[in-house]
Every structure is written in C-alpha cells, then in structure tokens.
Design a protein around this motif. Structure first.
Motif, mmCIF file in Angstrom:
data_model
loop_
_atom_site.group_PDB
_atom_site.id
_atom_site.type_symbol
_atom_site.label_atom_id
_atom_site.label_comp_id
_atom_site.label_asym_id
_atom_site.label_seq_id
_atom_site.Cartn_x
_atom_site.Cartn_y
_atom_site.Cartn_z
ATOM 1 N N GLY A 2 0.830 -1.061 0.102
ATOM 2 C CA GLY A 2 0.262 0.169 0.020
ATOM 3 C C GLY A 2 0.863 1.151 0.150
ATOM 4 O O GLY A 2 2.086 1.099 0.379
ATOM 5 N N LYS A 3 0.266 2.291 -0.487
ATOM 6 C CA LYS A 3 0.908 3.826 -0.474
ATOM 7 C C LYS A 3 0.280 4.312 0.670
ATOM 8 O O LYS A 3 -0.898 4.686 0.627
ATOM 9 C CB LYS A 3 0.665 4.368 -1.935
ATOM 10 N N LYS A 26 -8.403 2.745 2.019
ATOM 11 C CA LYS A 26 -8.451 1.413 2.978
ATOM 12 C C LYS A 26 -8.862 0.256 2.583
ATOM 13 O O LYS A 26 -8.006 -0.764 2.420
ATOM 14 C CB LYS A 26 -9.235 1.824 4.405
ATOM 15 N N HIS A 28 -8.574 -0.765 -0.327
ATOM 16 C CA HIS A 28 -7.626 -1.286 -1.407
ATOM 17 C C HIS A 28 -5.924 -1.306 -0.621
ATOM 18 O O HIS A 28 -5.169 -1.644 -1.485
ATOM 19 C CB HIS A 28 -7.549 -0.080 -2.547
ATOM 20 N N GLY A 29 -6.113 -1.375 0.712
ATOM 21 C CA GLY A 29 -4.891 -1.851 1.339
ATOM 22 C C GLY A 29 -3.948 -0.579 1.420
ATOM 23 O O GLY A 29 -2.802 -0.961 1.730
ATOM 24 N N HIS A 30 -4.453 0.502 1.649
ATOM 25 C CA HIS A 30 -3.456 1.613 1.678
ATOM 26 C C HIS A 30 -3.550 2.133 3.004
ATOM 27 O O HIS A 30 -4.868 2.182 3.622
ATOM 28 C CB HIS A 30 -3.578 2.819 0.732
#
Length: 120
Positions: A2-3, A26, A28-30
């Motif tokens: 994640g960024k 969140k 999408h894993g950021h």
C-alpha cells in the motif's frame, strides 16, 4: 504494498468525496491519515484536527479548494510526499508549480477513479 496517503480535507460526512476516498483507500490496502477541520471519524478512524508528522508518506490526496490550500503548503512539503493528487475542484497552479520545483509529482485526477481502474 500500500501507499501511505494523507487525505487533506477529510470529512466525517459520508456524502463527501473525501470520506469516500478514505474508505476506498483503506479497502484497497493503503494506510490512510485523514486530516480535516471537523472532529469525527471515518469508519472508526479518527480525523486528525492537527497536522501530524507522517513518516514514509507516498501521496497527498487533496480535498481542499485552492483558496484554503496556502495554509497547508509548508505542512505538505514538510511531509515529503512523492506525489500530490489534485482531485476535481482542488486544482491549483501555484501549489503545483511549487511542488514540481521540489521534485514532487503532481496529478490532476480523481483518487476514487484512480483506485477503481487500478491506476493509483
């Protein structure tokens, strides 16, 4: 991976795009750091009313109109992001020019669209 993303202009109102961006980032894993001027939370995550130092920041996703951005220029630059996304309605040629002068990528786009098409 994640960024880490600063959502500047975060809102506790689920109707606002800044709120939707925090939720989608969140999902999408950021890792997200929401900063706004109204107390509240977004799906259990508190909105910072201060200007926290963020280590390892990748992206600033702006949800403040150009008139409200100058107060945050130094804060943004102090966080040393890789890029700034100017979401619709936040375009600012002055901040864009200053950022590019510091080697920060600038993107006029929509965080929500970028996430949905895999271009984030």
């Amino acid at each position: 991976m994640g960024k880490k993303t600063l959502v500047l202009g975060a809102s506790p109102n689920p109707e606002r795009y800044a709120w939707k961006a925090v939720v989608s980032l969140k999902k999408h894993g950021h890792e997200v750091v929401p900063v706004g001027n109204r107390a509240g939370e977004i799906e259990g995550q508190a909105i910072h009313l201060d200007r926290p130092d963020i280590v390892g920041l990748d992206t600033v996703s702006l949800y403040l109109n150009a008139e409200r951005q100058p107060d945050f220029y130094q804060y943004i630059f102090d966080q040393n992001p890789r890029r700034i996304i100017f979401n619709p309605g936040t375009e600012n040629s002055e901040l864009g020019k200053l950022a590019r002068g510091k080697g920060i990528e600038t993107v006029e786009g929509c965080t929500l669209v970028m996430l949905s098409i895999g271009a984030y």
